[in-house]
Motif scaffolding. Structure first.
Motif, short mmCIF file in Angstrom:
data_model
loop_
_atom_site.label_atom_id
_atom_site.label_comp_id
_atom_site.label_asym_id
_atom_site.label_seq_id
_atom_site.Cartn_x
_atom_site.Cartn_y
_atom_site.Cartn_z
N ALA A 22 -2.63 -11.32 13.77
CA ALA A 22 -1.73 -10.56 14.65
C ALA A 22 -0.28 -10.73 14.19
O ALA A 22 0.47 -9.74 14.07
CB ALA A 22 -1.90 -11.04 16.09
N GLU A 23 0.09 -11.95 13.93
CA GLU A 23 1.47 -12.27 13.50
C GLU A 23 1.79 -11.58 12.15
O GLU A 23 2.84 -10.95 12.00
CB GLU A 23 1.50 -13.80 13.35
CG GLU A 23 2.75 -14.44 12.85
CD GLU A 23 2.44 -15.91 12.46
OE1 GLU A 23 3.07 -16.39 11.53
OE2 GLU A 23 1.55 -16.54 13.06
N ASN A 24 0.86 -11.69 11.20
CA ASN A 24 1.09 -11.09 9.88
C ASN A 24 1.13 -9.56 9.96
O ASN A 24 1.91 -8.91 9.26
CB ASN A 24 0.03 -11.55 8.89
CG ASN A 24 0.31 -12.96 8.40
OD1 ASN A 24 1.46 -13.39 8.36
ND2 ASN A 24 -0.73 -13.69 8.02
N LEU A 25 0.29 -8.99 10.82
CA LEU A 25 0.28 -7.54 10.96
C LEU A 25 1.60 -7.06 11.61
O LEU A 25 2.20 -6.08 11.17
CB LEU A 25 -0.93 -7.09 11.79
CG LEU A 25 -1.07 -5.59 12.00
CD1 LEU A 25 -1.15 -4.84 10.68
CD2 LEU A 25 -2.31 -5.28 12.84
N ALA A 26 2.04 -7.78 12.62
CA ALA A 26 3.30 -7.41 13.29
C ALA A 26 4.46 -7.45 12.29
O ALA A 26 5.32 -6.56 12.27
CB ALA A 26 3.56 -8.36 14.46
N LEU A 27 4.45 -8.45 11.43
CA LEU A 27 5.47 -8.58 10.40
C LEU A 27 5.47 -7.36 9.48
O LEU A 27 6.51 -6.76 9.19
CB LEU A 27 5.18 -9.86 9.59
CG LEU A 27 6.03 -10.12 8.35
CD1 LEU A 27 7.37 -10.70 8.75
CD2 LEU A 27 5.31 -11.08 7.39
N GLU A 28 4.29 -6.97 9.05
CA GLU A 28 4.15 -5.81 8.15
C GLU A 28 4.63 -4.52 8.83
O GLU A 28 5.33 -3.72 8.22
CB GLU A 28 2.67 -5.64 7.77
CG GLU A 28 2.27 -6.38 6.55
CD GLU A 28 2.85 -5.76 5.28
OE1 GLU A 28 2.77 -4.53 5.12
OE2 GLU A 28 3.40 -6.52 4.48
N VAL A 29 4.22 -4.35 10.10
CA VAL A 29 4.58 -3.13 10.83
C VAL A 29 6.10 -3.05 10.98
O VAL A 29 6.72 -2.00 10.78
CB VAL A 29 3.87 -3.11 12.21
CG1 VAL A 29 4.42 -2.00 13.10
CG2 VAL A 29 2.37 -2.93 12.01
N THR A 30 6.73 -4.19 11.27
CA THR A 30 8.19 -4.21 11.42
C THR A 30 8.86 -3.90 10.08
O THR A 30 9.75 -3.06 10.01
CB THR A 30 8.64 -5.61 11.92
OG1 THR A 30 7.91 -5.90 13.11
CG2 THR A 30 10.12 -5.66 12.19
N GLU A 31 8.43 -4.57 9.05
CA GLU A 31 9.05 -4.37 7.73
C GLU A 31 8.91 -2.94 7.25
O GLU A 31 9.79 -2.41 6.59
CB GLU A 31 8.43 -5.34 6.71
CG GLU A 31 8.94 -6.76 6.91
CD GLU A 31 8.45 -7.71 5.81
OE1 GLU A 31 8.66 -8.91 5.98
OE2 GLU A 31 7.86 -7.25 4.80
N ARG A 32 7.80 -2.31 7.59
CA ARG A 32 7.56 -0.93 7.14
C ARG A 32 8.18 0.10 8.10
O ARG A 32 8.22 1.29 7.80
CB ARG A 32 6.06 -0.65 7.06
CG ARG A 32 5.40 -1.41 5.97
CD ARG A 32 3.90 -1.23 5.95
NE ARG A 32 3.39 -1.90 4.77
CZ ARG A 32 3.41 -1.37 3.55
NH1 ARG A 32 3.81 -0.13 3.39
NH2 ARG A 32 3.00 -2.05 2.52
N GLY A 33 8.57 -0.35 9.28
CA GLY A 33 9.12 0.57 10.28
C GLY A 33 8.09 1.58 10.76
O GLY A 33 8.43 2.71 11.12
N ALA A 34 6.81 1.16 10.78
CA ALA A 34 5.74 2.08 11.20
C ALA A 34 5.86 2.37 12.69
O ALA A 34 6.12 1.47 13.50
CB ALA A 34 4.37 1.47 10.88
N GLU A 35 5.67 3.64 13.05
CA GLU A 35 5.81 4.03 14.46
C GLU A 35 4.56 4.68 15.03
O GLU A 35 4.43 4.83 16.25
CB GLU A 35 6.99 5.02 14.59
CG GLU A 35 8.31 4.32 14.33
CD GLU A 35 9.49 5.29 14.32
OE1 GLU A 35 9.26 6.51 14.19
OE2 GLU A 35 10.62 4.80 14.47
N ARG A 36 3.65 5.12 14.15
CA ARG A 36 2.46 5.82 14.63
C ARG A 36 1.24 5.33 13.84
O ARG A 36 0.93 5.85 12.76
CB ARG A 36 2.64 7.34 14.47
CG ARG A 36 3.92 7.85 15.15
CD ARG A 36 4.14 9.32 14.88
NE ARG A 36 3.16 10.13 15.60
CZ ARG A 36 3.27 10.47 16.87
NH1 ARG A 36 4.32 10.06 17.59
NH2 ARG A 36 2.36 11.21 17.45
#
Ligand code: NAD
Length: 362
Positions: A22-36
């Motif tokens: 969960a932590e690693n995925l959240a990090l990736e999503v933030t770094e990529r700026g994914a919204e959808r």
């Protein structure tokens, strides 16, 4: 002997750590700026995936997953991703789930984050597969290589022993075949050998103590190395045979790999002595084939193709298809008759050591 080779490494980020998905995925999503985000997961992995992605901007939660990626499922998933303007695909599950994410990426170019829960290794390859009218087509495309792989051994603790064994031996098969596949090189070999060492120890422990987290970590580590070696080296005799058996005769993926491997190793070992010695050493055995047989026996692993729906009457056709597909660079020359014999031994579940034939001319 001079050292000269052309090695290509696929670019991926690997985030490895138990209970950190969960932590690693959240990090990736933030770094990529994914919204959808589109999350792809089915069965027990869907429950896990909902937990991991609870606080993320998930637009679609896709649970319609099937083995070997039927084209109809791929079409539906692609349409949904396009309709929702998805900017990141997150797959949580085995090779079938990763495969569906790859199918969407193939036509959309949307990046994939893969969170594997088996030892199939698809997450580390740029190979896609799709099944249409009972025919499986595979191909290589850089768009399908997951940008990031998140390994969390905690998620694999629930993988039943039988599936762990078959899937883990599928990873061992990636290693063995990569030692003589068309683009085999010393880098792939180093990865493959350490992967065999890790998988050998891990699978023996998992068989008795499926809950052992350290063994689950070693199995995932071995899986990744094995898949990297395989992605770089390409398909050798073993994978070509299993592809025919899975594609034309609908045999189950991991069990077919687990069954066929010792017969291919037995066939090639004497013509690839360096590879055989390294496999033996990695298995802690004096001989590669007996080491693999010992591993399989201690895991009560799949033994005979006839147990998985392969009919004796199909051997002749299968041998011909395999003969056409196996790379000419295989270390030992082969005839259709050789393949027929190998398949018959694997169909019957004959002792792979007894079925070993020494090459006559090569
Ligand atoms: P799979 O993905 O079909 O999963 C097998 C079963 O295990 C499913 O029922 C699934 O729900 C269950 N499962 C998965 N993780 C679990 C967990 N942690 N706990 C409990 N149950 C779990 O099978 P697979 O062997 O992982 O993958 C096979 C597919 O992957 C095949 O289609 C094969 O062709 C493909 N594959 C592709 C590549 C590639 O490079 N493209 C490489 C290897 C395999």
């Amino acid at each position: 002997m001079p050292l000269a080779f052309d090695h290509q490494t696929l670019g991926q980020r690997i985030l490895f750590g138990a209970s950190r998905a969960a932590e690693n995925l959240a990090l990736e999503v933030t770094e990529r700026g994914a919204e959808r985000i589109m999350v792809i997961a089915s069965g027990s992995a869907a429950v896990v995936a909902r937990g991991i992605t609870a606080n993320l901007p998930v637009e679609v939660f896709w649970e319609d997953v099937a083995q070997h990626v039927p084209i109809e499922v791929a079409h539906r998933a692609r349409d949904s991703a396009a309709a929702h303007n998805i900017d990141l695909l997150v797959s949580v599950g085995g090779g079938s789930t990763t495969g569906l994410a790859k199918a969407i990426a193939l036509t959309s170019g949307t990046p994939v984050i893969s969170i594997p829960t088996t030892y199939a290794g698809s997450e580390a390859t740029n190979v896609w597969g799709l099944t249409e009218s009972a025919r499986k087509t595979t191909g290589v495309d850089p768009r399908v290589l997951p940008a990031t792989v998140i390994y969390d051994a905690e998620l694999t603790r629930s993988l039943p022993v039988e599936l762990s064994v078959a899937s883990g031996l599928n990873a061992v098969a990636h290693c063995v075949d990569s030692l003589w596949a068309p683009r085999a090189d010393p880098i792939n070999a180093a990865l493959a050998v350490d992967a065999i060492r890790a998988l050998n120890g891990a699978l023996r422990t998992i068989f008795h103590t499926p809950d052992d987290l350290a063994a689950r970590e070693q199995a995932l580590y071995g899986t990744y190395l094995a898949a990297v070696a395989f992605a770089s080296a390409g398909s050798g005799m073993h994978h070509k045979i299993c592809h025919v058996l899975g594609g034309r005769f609908a045999l189950p993926h991991a069990e077919t790999h687990a069954t066929v491997l010792p017969y291919v190793l037995g066939f090639n070992a004497s013509s690839a002595p360096r590879a055989a010695d390294r496999i033996a050493a990695a298995l802690g055995a004096s001989d590669a084939v007996s080491g693999l047989v010992d591993l399989k026996e201690s895991l009560n692993a799949p033994r005979a193709l006839r147990d998985y729906g392969f009919a004796e009457g199909d051997i002749v056709e299968a041998a011909l298809l395999c003969f056409e597909a196996i790379p000419a660079s295989n270390p030992r020359a082969f005839t259709v008759g050789d393949i027929q014999e190998l398949l018959h031994d694997a169909w019957e579940g004959r002792d792979p050591q007894a079925s070993r034939k020494e090459p006559v001319h090569d």
